[in-house]
Write an enzyme that holds these catalytic residues in place. Structure first.
Site, PDB file in Angstrom:
ATOM      1  CB  THR A  71      -0.982   0.080   1.363  1.00 39.04           C
ATOM      2  OG1 THR A  71      -0.052   0.054   2.393  1.00 39.04           O
ATOM      3  CG2 THR A  71      -1.851  -1.025   1.078  1.00 39.04           C
ATOM      4  CE1 TYR A 134      -2.215  -0.153  -3.234  1.00 39.60           C
ATOM      5  CE2 TYR A 134      -3.483   1.838  -3.903  1.00 39.60           C
ATOM      6  CZ  TYR A 134      -3.498   0.673  -3.219  1.00 39.60           C
ATOM      7  OH  TYR A 134      -4.173   0.193  -2.517  1.00 39.60           O
TER       8      TYR A 134
END
Length: 303
Positions: A71, A134
């Site tokens: 993350t 991401y």
């Protein structure tokens, strides 16, 4: 019934251990084999996806919930391979094992799969167009779970926070206690969503008759900017007596706060399908904030 939770030390993972406990025996995993409370758990290394089937074969879970992820949005821009191993390859390995053993899989994704150029809440079937590594890696995880062909529930969520862990709310409280003025981005819009809500909805969905496979958007209701969220945090901190003085929150643009990874300007997800399919009424984001702040004030919260 054994429920295996990957990522038991994350914001959502910790709440899942609580929310899923009434459904069966919950087995947690972390990369280190340690939980935040100091307890021991199973080891699962998402940087080594090929090691995961051995764990699954040994535990033989009845349900698998994957709350583990890479993350670090900005670091991912330079750490591409690691982001894809954790967010795309590892979920694919897990999903293929689950499909082969007819085990349902819950997997979490993100608003970052969209480019943020919209102005109405994103539906589940709208085209994805990640802005960075991401988001691309999380989209890869979604695709891998679907391609495995097993029973699955993919929940996209956004702006996750909790009374524990590293998140925007806790950062604001920590920094706001030390400064008289903060500069917070006002041109990114989304829905602050408590980790506890995500976990509670997951538990509800797993008990829902005629459980479906598919993708749903799981957020609280409503929308705000990061600036609006910060102002609401400090207003609640004053109202609960957590703070007797709060900083002035100055609105700035994303251009005034550059980051290695581009953030979606518009991250509002349409959650009506989730509410309809699982007979739910999701709370307003302001109500979620009040509950998390009450949890903090009722505990020995520290920075």
């Amino acid at each position: 019934m054994t429920i295996l939770v990957f990522g038991g030390n994350g914001q959502v993972g910790q709440e899942l251990l609580r929310a899923l406990a009434p459904l069966g025996t919950v087995v947690a995993t972390t990369r280190s084999g340690q939980l935040p409370d100091g307890g021991c758990c199973e080891v699962a290394d998402f940087d080594r996806p090929d090691s995961l089937p051995v764990l699954l074969d040994r535990l033989q879970p009845s349900i698998v919930v994957n709350a583990a992820a890479y993350t670090a949005v900005d670091r991912a821009e330079q750490d591409v391979a690691a982001a894809f191993r954790a967010n795309a390859e590892a979920p694919g390995v897990i999903a293929r094992w689950c499909a082969a053993h007819d085990v349902p899989l819950v997997h979490y994704s993100t608003d970052y799969v969209f480019d943020g150029q919209g102005n109405t809440p994103y539906r589940e079937d709208e085209p994805t167009a990640p802005l960075g590594v991401y988001g691309s890696s999380k989209r890869g995880g979604e695709e891998a779970v679907r391609a495995a062909g097993g029973r699955h529930l993919i929940f996209r969520t956004a702006w996750v926070y909790a009374a524990h862990g590293t998140n925007f709310l806790r950062t604001m409280l920590r920094v706001g206690a030390a400064r008289s003025e903060l500069r917070v981005v006002a041109d990114q819009v989304g829905t602050p969503t408590p980790a506890a809500l995500i976990a509670d909805v997951t538990a509800h969905a797993l008990q829902h008759p005629g459980r479906l496979s598919g993708t749903w958007h799981l957020t609280a209701n409503g929308q705000t900017s990061w600036h609006g969220f910060a102002e609401a945090i400090f207003a609640e901190a004053l109202a609960t007596g957590m703070m007797v003085e709060v900083p002035r929150v100055q609105a700035i643009t994303s251009a005034e706060y550059p980051t290695p990874a581009r953030r979606p300007a518009w991250s509002v997800l349409d959650n009506r399908r989730l509410q309809r399919d699982f007979s739910l009424q999701l709370p307003a984001w302001q109500d979620g904030l009040k509950r998390v702040m009450a949890e903090i004030t009722g505990s020995s919260w520290s920075t």
